[in-house]
Write a protein that holds these residues in place. Structure first.
Motif, PDB file in Angstrom:
ATOM      1  N   ALA A 174       0.855  -1.200   0.000  1.00  4.69           N
ATOM      2  CA  ALA A 174       0.000   0.000   0.000  1.00  4.69           C
ATOM      3  C   ALA A 174       0.890   1.249   0.000  1.00  4.69           C
ATOM      4  N   GLN A 175       1.965   1.236   0.799  1.00  3.37           N
ATOM      5  CA  GLN A 175       2.866   2.391   0.870  1.00  3.37           C
ATOM      6  C   GLN A 175       3.721   2.530  -0.394  1.00  3.37           C
ATOM      7  N   LEU A 176       4.158   1.402  -0.974  1.00  2.00           N
ATOM      8  CA  LEU A 176       4.920   1.472  -2.230  1.00  2.00           C
ATOM      9  C   LEU A 176       4.070   2.119  -3.323  1.00  2.00           C
ATOM     10  N   TYR A 177       2.796   1.797  -3.334  1.00  2.00           N
ATOM     11  CA  TYR A 177       1.860   2.392  -4.302  1.00  2.00           C
ATOM     12  C   TYR A 177       1.730   3.903  -4.054  1.00  2.00           C
ATOM     13  N   GLU A 178       1.579   4.281  -2.784  1.00  2.00           N
ATOM     14  CA  GLU A 178       1.435   5.695  -2.418  1.00  2.00           C
ATOM     15  C   GLU A 178       2.676   6.505  -2.826  1.00  2.00           C
ATOM     16  N   GLN A 179       3.844   5.883  -2.740  1.00  2.00           N
ATOM     17  CA  GLN A 179       5.105   6.597  -3.007  1.00  2.00           C
ATOM     18  C   GLN A 179       5.558   6.472  -4.472  1.00  2.00           C
ATOM     19  N   ASN A 180       4.665   5.987  -5.348  1.00  2.18           N
ATOM     20  CA  ASN A 180       4.962   5.891  -6.793  1.00  2.18           C
ATOM     21  C   ASN A 180       6.186   5.032  -7.100  1.00  2.18           C
ATOM     22  N   VAL A 181       6.351   3.965  -6.342  1.00  2.00           N
ATOM     23  CA  VAL A 181       7.484   3.067  -6.589  1.00  2.00           C
ATOM     24  C   VAL A 181       7.130   2.101  -7.725  1.00  2.00           C
ATOM     25  N   LEU A 182       8.045   1.962  -8.673  1.00  2.00           N
ATOM     26  CA  LEU A 182       7.843   1.062  -9.814  1.00  2.00           C
ATOM     27  C   LEU A 182       8.083  -0.378  -9.361  1.00  2.00           C
ATOM     28  N   LEU A 183       7.022  -1.175  -9.293  1.00  2.00           N
ATOM     29  CA  LEU A 183       7.153  -2.543  -8.775  1.00  2.00           C
ATOM     30  C   LEU A 183       7.995  -3.425  -9.694  1.00  2.00           C
ATOM     31  N   GLU A 184       7.940  -3.159 -10.998  1.00  2.00           N
ATOM     32  CA  GLU A 184       8.741  -3.952 -11.946  1.00  2.00           C
ATOM     33  C   GLU A 184      10.237  -3.738 -11.748  1.00  2.00           C
ATOM     34  N   GLY A 185      10.585  -2.692 -11.000  1.00  2.00           N
ATOM     35  CA  GLY A 185      11.993  -2.408 -10.697  1.00  2.00           C
ATOM     36  C   GLY A 185      12.280  -2.550  -9.215  1.00  2.00           C
ATOM     37  N   THR A 186      11.515  -3.424  -8.547  1.00  2.00           N
ATOM     38  CA  THR A 186      11.643  -3.622  -7.095  1.00  2.00           C
ATOM     39  C   THR A 186      11.690  -5.116  -6.783  1.00  2.00           C
ATOM     40  N   ILE A 187      12.556  -5.505  -5.852  1.00  2.00           N
ATOM     41  CA  ILE A 187      12.632  -6.890  -5.383  1.00  2.00           C
ATOM     42  C   ILE A 187      12.153  -6.941  -3.930  1.00  2.00           C
ATOM     43  N   LEU A 188      11.290  -7.902  -3.631  1.00  2.00           N
ATOM     44  CA  LEU A 188      10.853  -8.137  -2.255  1.00  2.00           C
ATOM     45  C   LEU A 188      11.746  -9.197  -1.625  1.00  2.00           C
TER      46      LEU A 188
END
Length: 340
Positions: A206-220
């Motif tokens: 939810a916070q990654l979405y709020e902060q405009n983070v590109l999920l395709e360029g993120t590793i969990l």
């Protein structure tokens, strides 16, 4: 998509390339001192350098290790032959990564809970790390299961910090690894681990979405859904795998570039078995791989410490073997027979 965003996506995909995972050698000065002291080695800068350069110069390591997370000291060091650690990694086809958080500190007003610090000055530090050759970064949050914890305040504070860190990384052209670790410590059962992990991940995304983070360029970097280390009746590999996959499908968007697991105190083979069991469960929206510290290093460290010069090659062979075993597990192709 801009060139910078395309580069982030490309790097993230390389980090979770088929059969490859990440070596975590980013222990803080205090943690590495404990590890080295436990095997009778003094924690001097030279010894830390020699130990980590021994691992990074392991022949063929890049076949199963896509990247390594370094501590601030290490990314600035040169091996004893004068080659910089970053150059050593680049030659081996291993992406340099950097731990950027400043550690989990007590969360004011919430006894027994922690929030990770390190956002102040992070933009400038990331710019410097990019200059030094870092392609990705890592930030770890710590979530403790106990009586009436974690609180919503703790989950939200850590999720918000992780998301702000991730946005700053991407601004700097660095792929963020977001690591909300739900600790194994305690006597909680599998269901409690599931509920807390799901709530943690939902708060994070939810916070990654709020902060405009590109999920395709993120590793969990995720913890497995696993019984507490002191639980009287601990769940087996199949139960752990099913609960973990179920939890991830409920909480992690399919757009996320990939998921790597932390070992979190599991034994070497136990961590490999759990990863393999999950990957044998069929098609998933994201690659599932590993980002292990102790579960890759433990045996290697013990062997190296017994005779740092004489046992160097033997220690490297042990590390290469564990990397290969986990590489097979990341493909769902591991079996006990492979352990030899």
């Amino acid at each position: 998509m801009t060139d910078k965003l395309e580069q982030l996506v490309e790097t993230a995909q390389a980090m979770v390339a088929p059969g490859k995972g990440i070596l975590a050698i980013d222990e803080s000065t205090g943690t590495i001192q404990k590890r080295l002291s436990a095997v009778g080695v003094e924690s001097t800068e030279d010894n830390r350098r020699d130990y980590r350069s021994m691992m990074l110069s392991t022949p063929g390591l890049g076949e199963h290790i896509s990247g390594a997370i370094l501590f601030d000291e290490t990314i600035r060091q040169k091996a004893s032959d004068g080659t910089s650690m970053v150059e050593l990694m680049n030659k081996a086809g291993i992406l340099p990564g950097i731990k950027v958080d400043r550690g989990a500190k007590a969360l004011a007003g919430f006894e027994g809970e922690k929030v990770t610090e390190g956002l102040d000055g992070l933009r400038e530090r990331l710019a410097e790390y990019a200059e030094l050759g870092a392609k990705f970064a890592k930030w770890r949050a710590v979530i403790t299961i106990g009586d009436d914890i974690p609180s919503r305040a703790c989950l939200d504070a850590n999720a918000h910090a992780l998301a702000r860190y991730a946005a700053l990384c991407q601004e700097a052209g660095i792929v963020p690894i977001v690591e909300p670790e739900v600790l194994m410590d305690g006597s909680h059962d599998l269901d409690t681990s599931y509920d807390v992990t799901e709530a943690t991940l939902k708060a994070l995304f939810a916070q990654l979405y709020e902060q405009n983070v590109l999920l395709e360029g993120t590793i969990l970097k995720a913890s497995m859904v696993i019984s507490g280390s002191e639980a009287s009746d601990r769940a087996g590999p199949e139960e752990v795998a099913e609960a973990t996959i179920d939890c991830l499908l409920n909480a992690v968007p399919a757009a996320t570039a990939g998921i790597v697991f932390l070992s979190g105190g599991q034994g070497d083979v136990e961590a490999t078995r759990h990863l393999d069991t999950m990957n044998k469960m069929g098609d998933l929206p994201w690659p599932l791989s590993f980002s292990y510290g102790r579960a890759l290093q433990a045996e290697c460290l013990k062997t190296w410490a017994a005779d740092p010069k004489g046992n160097r090659e033997q220690a490297q062979q042990i590390l290469a073997h564990r990397a290969k075993m986990n590489g097979l597990a990341a493909l769902g192709e591991w079996s006990e027979d492979e352990e030899g």
